[in-house]
Design a protein around this motif. Structure first.
Motif, PDB file in Angstrom:
ATOM      1  N   LEU A  38       0.827  -1.208   0.000  1.00  0.00           N
ATOM      2  CA  LEU A  38       0.000   0.000   0.000  1.00  0.00           C
ATOM      3  C   LEU A  38       0.861   1.258   0.000  1.00  0.00           C
ATOM      4  O   LEU A  38       0.589   2.206  -0.742  1.00  0.00           O
ATOM      5  CB  LEU A  38      -0.944  -0.008   1.197  1.00  0.00           C
ATOM      6  N   THR A  39       1.900   1.273   0.807  1.00  0.00           N
ATOM      7  CA  THR A  39       2.790   2.431   0.864  1.00  0.00           C
ATOM      8  C   THR A  39       3.504   2.645  -0.458  1.00  0.00           C
ATOM      9  O   THR A  39       3.616   3.779  -0.931  1.00  0.00           O
ATOM     10  CB  THR A  39       3.814   2.248   1.993  1.00  0.00           C
ATOM     11  N   ILE A  40       3.959   1.582  -1.069  1.00  0.00           N
ATOM     12  CA  ILE A  40       4.650   1.710  -2.357  1.00  0.00           C
ATOM     13  C   ILE A  40       3.705   2.254  -3.419  1.00  0.00           C
ATOM     14  O   ILE A  40       4.060   3.167  -4.169  1.00  0.00           O
ATOM     15  CB  ILE A  40       5.242   0.355  -2.792  1.00  0.00           C
ATOM     16  N   LEU A  41       2.492   1.721  -3.500  1.00  0.00           N
ATOM     17  CA  LEU A  41       1.562   2.143  -4.546  1.00  0.00           C
ATOM     18  C   LEU A  41       1.013   3.549  -4.324  1.00  0.00           C
ATOM     19  O   LEU A  41       0.864   4.319  -5.267  1.00  0.00           O
ATOM     20  CB  LEU A  41       0.405   1.157  -4.654  1.00  0.00           C
ATOM     21  N   VAL A  42       0.700   3.899  -3.083  1.00  0.00           N
ATOM     22  CA  VAL A  42       0.042   5.177  -2.821  1.00  0.00           C
ATOM     23  C   VAL A  42       1.055   6.309  -2.654  1.00  0.00           C
ATOM     24  O   VAL A  42       0.891   7.381  -3.238  1.00  0.00           O
ATOM     25  CB  VAL A  42      -0.878   5.064  -1.582  1.00  0.00           C
ATOM     26  N   VAL A  43       2.101   6.081  -1.881  1.00  0.00           N
ATOM     27  CA  VAL A  43       3.040   7.154  -1.588  1.00  0.00           C
ATOM     28  C   VAL A  43       4.130   7.262  -2.645  1.00  0.00           C
ATOM     29  O   VAL A  43       4.364   8.337  -3.211  1.00  0.00           O
ATOM     30  CB  VAL A  43       3.653   6.964  -0.181  1.00  0.00           C
ATOM     31  N   ALA A  44       4.815   6.159  -2.926  1.00  0.00           N
ATOM     32  CA  ALA A  44       5.961   6.216  -3.831  1.00  0.00           C
ATOM     33  C   ALA A  44       5.545   6.406  -5.289  1.00  0.00           C
ATOM     34  O   ALA A  44       6.100   7.248  -5.990  1.00  0.00           O
ATOM     35  CB  ALA A  44       6.803   4.952  -3.685  1.00  0.00           C
ATOM     36  N   ILE A  45       4.568   5.641  -5.743  1.00  0.00           N
ATOM     37  CA  ILE A  45       4.135   5.743  -7.142  1.00  0.00           C
ATOM     38  C   ILE A  45       3.094   6.834  -7.303  1.00  0.00           C
ATOM     39  O   ILE A  45       3.061   7.529  -8.304  1.00  0.00           O
ATOM     40  CB  ILE A  45       3.601   4.382  -7.643  1.00  0.00           C
ATOM     41  N   GLY A  46       2.239   7.004  -6.319  1.00  0.00           N
ATOM     42  CA  GLY A  46       1.241   8.067  -6.355  1.00  0.00           C
ATOM     43  C   GLY A  46       0.053   7.761  -7.244  1.00  0.00           C
ATOM     44  O   GLY A  46      -0.287   8.545  -8.132  1.00  0.00           O
ATOM     45  N   VAL A  47      -0.613   6.631  -7.003  1.00  0.00           N
ATOM     46  CA  VAL A  47      -1.788   6.259  -7.781  1.00  0.00           C
ATOM     47  C   VAL A  47      -2.960   7.152  -7.380  1.00  0.00           C
ATOM     48  O   VAL A  47      -3.258   7.309  -6.202  1.00  0.00           O
ATOM     49  CB  VAL A  47      -2.139   4.785  -7.544  1.00  0.00           C
ATOM     50  N   HIS A  48      -3.605   7.757  -8.364  1.00  0.00           N
ATOM     51  CA  HIS A  48      -4.751   8.640  -8.112  1.00  0.00           C
ATOM     52  C   HIS A  48      -5.909   8.260  -9.014  1.00  0.00           C
ATOM     53  O   HIS A  48      -5.728   7.977 -10.193  1.00  0.00           O
ATOM     54  CB  HIS A  48      -4.396  10.103  -8.397  1.00  0.00           C
ATOM     55  N   ILE A  49      -7.106   8.217  -8.445  1.00  0.00           N
ATOM     56  CA  ILE A  49      -8.348   8.021  -9.202  1.00  0.00           C
ATOM     57  C   ILE A  49      -9.253   9.165  -8.776  1.00  0.00           C
ATOM     58  O   ILE A  49      -9.713   9.230  -7.646  1.00  0.00           O
ATOM     59  CB  ILE A  49      -8.999   6.660  -8.897  1.00  0.00           C
ATOM     60  N   ARG A  50      -9.505  10.078  -9.672  1.00  0.00           N
ATOM     61  CA  ARG A  50     -10.310  11.262  -9.360  1.00  0.00           C
ATOM     62  C   ARG A  50     -11.743  11.069  -9.825  1.00  0.00           C
ATOM     63  O   ARG A  50     -12.015  10.657 -10.943  1.00  0.00           O
ATOM     64  CB  ARG A  50      -9.745  12.509 -10.048  1.00  0.00           C
ATOM     65  N   ALA A  51     -12.671  11.391  -8.957  1.00  0.00           N
ATOM     66  CA  ALA A  51     -14.093  11.369  -9.309  1.00  0.00           C
ATOM     67  C   ALA A  51     -14.506  12.770  -9.744  1.00  0.00           C
ATOM     68  O   ALA A  51     -14.046  13.743  -9.166  1.00  0.00           O
ATOM     69  CB  ALA A  51     -14.926  10.907  -8.121  1.00  0.00           C
ATOM     70  N   PRO A  52     -15.348  12.862 -10.740  1.00  0.00           N
ATOM     71  CA  PRO A  52     -15.753  14.198 -11.208  1.00  0.00           C
ATOM     72  C   PRO A  52     -16.648  14.934 -10.224  1.00  0.00           C
ATOM     73  O   PRO A  52     -17.223  14.459  -9.365  1.00  0.00           O
ATOM     74  CB  PRO A  52     -16.522  13.912 -12.494  1.00  0.00           C
TER      75      PRO A  52
END
Length: 70
Positions: free
Chosen positions: A56-70
């Protein structure tokens, strides 16, 4: 401005996939790794929670995965 759903989606998916005994359990009862046995132990919960927070830390913090809702 939408909400960032990336960390929420990743956390839910990882929680389901890394539940001890669902897909695999490490360490298992008889072997180092067992697949699909649907059993759990205290040490396997600890190992799987470390895996969960590391991924979770690698994907969210290091890579920075974002899913934006309109």
């Amino acid at each position: 401005m939408g909400t960032d759903w990336g960390p929420i989606v990743i956390a839910v998916v990882l929680f389901i996939l890394l539940s001890p005994g669902l897909l695999f359990q490490m360490p298992g009862r008889m072997r180092a790794m067992e697949f699909g046995n649907m059993c759990t132990s205290g040490i396997s919960i600890l190992v799987h929670s470390v895996f969960f927070f590391a991924i979770l830390t690698i994907l969210v913090v290091a890579i920075g995965v974002h899913i934006r809702a309109p």
